[in-house]
Write a protein that holds these residues in place. Structure first.
Motif, PDB file in Angstrom:
ATOM      1  N   LEU A  81       0.993  -1.455   0.141  1.00 36.39           N
ATOM      2  CA  LEU A  81      -0.291   0.107  -0.170  1.00 36.39           C
ATOM      3  C   LEU A  81       1.262   1.264   0.507  1.00 36.39           C
ATOM      4  CD1 LEU A  81      -2.915   1.066  -0.047  1.00 36.39           C
ATOM      5  CD2 LEU A  81      -2.928   1.031   2.425  1.00 36.39           C
ATOM      6  N   GLN A  82       0.779   2.073  -0.802  1.00 35.01           N
ATOM      7  CA  GLN A  82       2.119   3.388  -0.741  1.00 35.01           C
ATOM      8  C   GLN A  82       0.905   4.173  -0.882  1.00 35.01           C
ATOM      9  OE1 GLN A  82       5.129   3.905  -3.137  1.00 35.01           O
ATOM     10  NE2 GLN A  82       5.017   6.448  -1.844  1.00 35.01           N
ATOM     11  N   MET A  83       1.357   5.148   0.275  1.00 39.56           N
ATOM     12  CA  MET A  83       0.812   5.820   0.718  1.00 39.56           C
ATOM     13  C   MET A  83       1.088   7.512   0.975  1.00 39.56           C
ATOM     14  SD  MET A  83      -1.007   4.534   4.448  1.00 39.56           S
ATOM     15  CE  MET A  83       0.534   4.352   5.164  1.00 39.56           C
ATOM     16  N   ASN A  84       0.845   8.614  -0.064  1.00 44.05           N
ATOM     17  CA  ASN A  84       1.010   9.892  -0.951  1.00 44.05           C
ATOM     18  C   ASN A  84       0.065  10.495   0.104  1.00 44.05           C
ATOM     19  OD1 ASN A  84       3.371   8.444  -2.462  1.00 44.05           O
ATOM     20  ND2 ASN A  84       1.891   8.391  -4.113  1.00 44.05           N
ATOM     21  N   SER A  85       0.736  11.754   0.182  1.00 46.25           N
ATOM     22  CA  SER A  85      -0.240  12.519   0.496  1.00 46.25           C
ATOM     23  C   SER A  85      -1.293  12.697   1.663  1.00 46.25           C
ATOM     24  CB  SER A  85      -1.030  12.986  -0.272  1.00 46.25           C
ATOM     25  OG  SER A  85      -0.290  13.787  -1.490  1.00 46.25           O
ATOM     26  N   LEU A  86      -0.153  12.043   2.808  1.00 44.14           N
ATOM     27  CA  LEU A  86      -0.852  11.290   4.342  1.00 44.14           C
ATOM     28  C   LEU A  86      -1.713  12.334   4.443  1.00 44.14           C
ATOM     29  CD1 LEU A  86       1.466   9.154   4.846  1.00 44.14           C
ATOM     30  CD2 LEU A  86      -0.668   8.561   4.831  1.00 44.14           C
ATOM     31  N   LYS A  87      -2.788  12.345   5.509  1.00 43.37           N
ATOM     32  CA  LYS A  87      -3.130  13.198   6.277  1.00 43.37           C
ATOM     33  C   LYS A  87      -3.586  12.589   7.624  1.00 43.37           C
ATOM     34  CE  LYS A  87      -6.303  14.694   2.413  1.00 43.37           C
ATOM     35  NZ  LYS A  87      -7.627  14.469   1.699  1.00 43.37           N
ATOM     36  N   PRO A  88      -3.079  13.306   8.909  1.00 45.85           N
ATOM     37  CA  PRO A  88      -3.424  13.272   9.575  1.00 45.85           C
ATOM     38  C   PRO A  88      -4.348  12.428  10.452  1.00 45.85           C
ATOM     39  CG  PRO A  88      -3.080  16.012  10.116  1.00 45.85           C
ATOM     40  CD  PRO A  88      -3.475  15.669   9.090  1.00 45.85           C
ATOM     41  N   GLU A  89      -5.846  12.517   8.773  1.00 42.45           N
ATOM     42  CA  GLU A  89      -7.056  11.506   9.965  1.00 42.45           C
ATOM     43  C   GLU A  89      -5.934  10.207   8.856  1.00 42.45           C
ATOM     44  OE1 GLU A  89      -7.042  14.649   8.249  1.00 42.45           O
ATOM     45  OE2 GLU A  89      -8.162  15.053   6.245  1.00 42.45           O
ATOM     46  N   TYR A 114     -13.323 -11.440   4.596  1.00 46.21           N
ATOM     47  CA  TYR A 114     -11.911 -11.800   4.442  1.00 46.21           C
ATOM     48  C   TYR A 114     -11.661 -12.973   5.921  1.00 46.21           C
ATOM     49  CZ  TYR A 114     -11.555  -7.590   1.324  1.00 46.21           C
ATOM     50  OH  TYR A 114     -11.413  -7.031   0.241  1.00 46.21           O
ATOM     51  N   ASN A 115     -10.859 -13.678   5.379  1.00 41.34           N
ATOM     52  CA  ASN A 115     -10.630 -14.984   6.025  1.00 41.34           C
ATOM     53  C   ASN A 115      -9.673 -15.133   6.848  1.00 41.34           C
ATOM     54  OD1 ASN A 115     -11.364 -16.228   3.261  1.00 41.34           O
ATOM     55  ND2 ASN A 115     -12.613 -16.834   4.881  1.00 41.34           N
ATOM     56  N   TYR A 116      -8.175 -14.613   6.549  1.00 43.65           N
ATOM     57  CA  TYR A 116      -6.855 -13.854   7.130  1.00 43.65           C
ATOM     58  C   TYR A 116      -6.172 -12.597   7.160  1.00 43.65           C
ATOM     59  CZ  TYR A 116      -7.606 -18.620   4.821  1.00 43.65           C
ATOM     60  OH  TYR A 116      -7.093 -20.003   4.088  1.00 43.65           O
ATOM     61  N   TRP A 117      -6.324 -12.100   8.413  1.00 42.41           N
ATOM     62  CA  TRP A 117      -5.598 -10.889   8.876  1.00 42.41           C
ATOM     63  C   TRP A 117      -4.293 -10.732   9.800  1.00 42.41           C
ATOM     64  CZ3 TRP A 117      -8.597  -6.702   8.308  1.00 42.41           C
ATOM     65  CH2 TRP A 117     -10.222  -7.187   7.923  1.00 42.41           C
ATOM     66  N   GLY A 118      -3.746  -9.830   9.417  1.00 40.94           N
ATOM     67  CA  GLY A 118      -1.933 -10.144  10.013  1.00 40.94           C
ATOM     68  C   GLY A 118      -2.742  -9.422  11.564  1.00 40.94           C
ATOM     69  N   GLN A 119      -1.505  -8.844  12.520  1.00 36.94           N
ATOM     70  CA  GLN A 119      -1.869  -8.609  13.351  1.00 36.94           C
ATOM     71  C   GLN A 119      -1.589  -6.726  13.275  1.00 36.94           C
ATOM     72  OE1 GLN A 119       0.925  -9.037  11.845  1.00 36.94           O
ATOM     73  NE2 GLN A 119       2.463  -7.135  12.060  1.00 36.94           N
ATOM     74  N   GLY A 120      -1.014  -6.291  12.123  1.00 38.82           N
ATOM     75  CA  GLY A 120      -1.442  -4.591  12.476  1.00 38.82           C
ATOM     76  C   GLY A 120       0.081  -3.776  11.987  1.00 38.82           C
ATOM     77  N   THR A 121       0.288  -2.517  11.857  1.00 37.82           N
ATOM     78  CA  THR A 121       0.583  -1.842  11.263  1.00 37.82           C
ATOM     79  C   THR A 121       0.826  -0.508  12.056  1.00 37.82           C
ATOM     80  OG1 THR A 121       3.197  -1.119  11.082  1.00 37.82           O
ATOM     81  CG2 THR A 121       1.671  -1.592   9.448  1.00 37.82           C
ATOM     82  N   GLN A 122       0.902   0.143  12.938  1.00 38.74           N
ATOM     83  CA  GLN A 122       0.632   1.609  13.103  1.00 38.74           C
ATOM     84  C   GLN A 122       1.216   2.751  12.264  1.00 38.74           C
ATOM     85  OE1 GLN A 122      -1.211   2.801  16.469  1.00 38.74           O
ATOM     86  NE2 GLN A 122      -0.819   4.759  14.635  1.00 38.74           N
ATOM     87  N   VAL A 123      -0.063   3.665  11.918  1.00 38.68           N
ATOM     88  CA  VAL A 123       0.523   4.665  11.105  1.00 38.68           C
ATOM     89  C   VAL A 123      -0.067   6.071  11.495  1.00 38.68           C
ATOM     90  CG1 VAL A 123       0.384   5.841   8.949  1.00 38.68           C
ATOM     91  CG2 VAL A 123       0.618   2.606   8.425  1.00 38.68           C
ATOM     92  N   THR A 124       1.023   6.460  11.567  1.00 36.94           N
ATOM     93  CA  THR A 124       0.991   8.076  12.677  1.00 36.94           C
ATOM     94  C   THR A 124       1.096   9.004  12.055  1.00 36.94           C
ATOM     95  OG1 THR A 124       1.510   6.995  15.083  1.00 36.94           O
ATOM     96  CG2 THR A 124       0.933   9.235  14.528  1.00 36.94           C
ATOM     97  N   VAL A 125      -0.054  10.135  11.173  1.00 37.40           N
ATOM     98  CA  VAL A 125       0.558  11.523  10.779  1.00 37.40           C
ATOM     99  C   VAL A 125       0.251  12.201  11.770  1.00 37.40           C
ATOM    100  CG1 VAL A 125      -0.153  12.561   8.444  1.00 37.40           C
ATOM    101  CG2 VAL A 125      -0.145  10.098   8.954  1.00 37.40           C
ATOM    102  N   SER A 126       1.775  12.929  11.741  1.00 40.86           N
ATOM    103  CA  SER A 126       1.528  14.198  12.979  1.00 40.86           C
ATOM    104  C   SER A 126       0.657  15.458  11.886  1.00 40.86           C
ATOM    105  CB  SER A 126       2.582  15.078  13.175  1.00 40.86           C
ATOM    106  OG  SER A 126       3.513  14.509  11.876  1.00 40.86           O
ATOM    107  N   SER A 127       0.423  16.950  12.660  1.00 41.40           N
ATOM    108  CA  SER A 127       0.144  17.977  11.666  1.00 41.40           C
ATOM    109  C   SER A 127       1.328  18.620  11.513  1.00 41.40           C
ATOM    110  CB  SER A 127      -1.347  18.422  12.340  1.00 41.40           C
ATOM    111  OG  SER A 127      -0.833  18.712  13.594  1.00 41.40           O
TER     112      SER A 127
END
Length: 127
Positions: A81-89, A114-127
């Protein structure tokens, strides 16, 4: 046993970019429809994007269209997942998810398919 492991999360300033990755093992990745979801504490899990077996079909939430790009590399059993122009939300824990079966159009936005899930990764966008 199918395992999904996310990576690439972190802290970024608003307007910046991050690339999330999800490695899949234990199953036929090339036959999984894959998706990204995100969740904040106390809120429901939210659909972000989904991609079909070969990438011929993709779907994205309105909130990320034009900013986020989902892709996959079946040779590497990996989802991105390429995430550009990230926003705090956009701040959330991001999860990758997989399901066996064919593309189901709008139903790919439902976390229950969905049958399968990962454990997750935190994304934090500061303003």
């Amino acid at each position: 046993q199918v395992q999904l492991v996310e990576s690439g999360g972190g802290l970024v300033q608003a307007g910046g970019s991050l690339r999330l990755a999800c490695g899949v093992s234990g199953g036929p990745f090339s036959r999984y429809v894959m998706g990204w979801f995100r969740q904040n504490p106390g809120k429901e899990r939210e659909f972000v994007a989904a991609i079909s077996w070969t990438g011929s079909f993709t779907s994205g939430a309105d909130s990320v269209k034009g900013r986020f790009i989902i892709s996959r590399d079946n040779a590497k059993n990996s989802l991105y997942l390429q995430m550009n122009s990230l926003k705090p939300e956009d701040t959330a824990v991001y999860y990758c998810a997989g399901r066996s079966g064919s593309w189901m159009g709008n139903r790919q936005k439902e976390d229950g398919v969905y049958n399968y899930w990962g454990q997750g990764t935190q994304v934090t966008v500061s303003s």
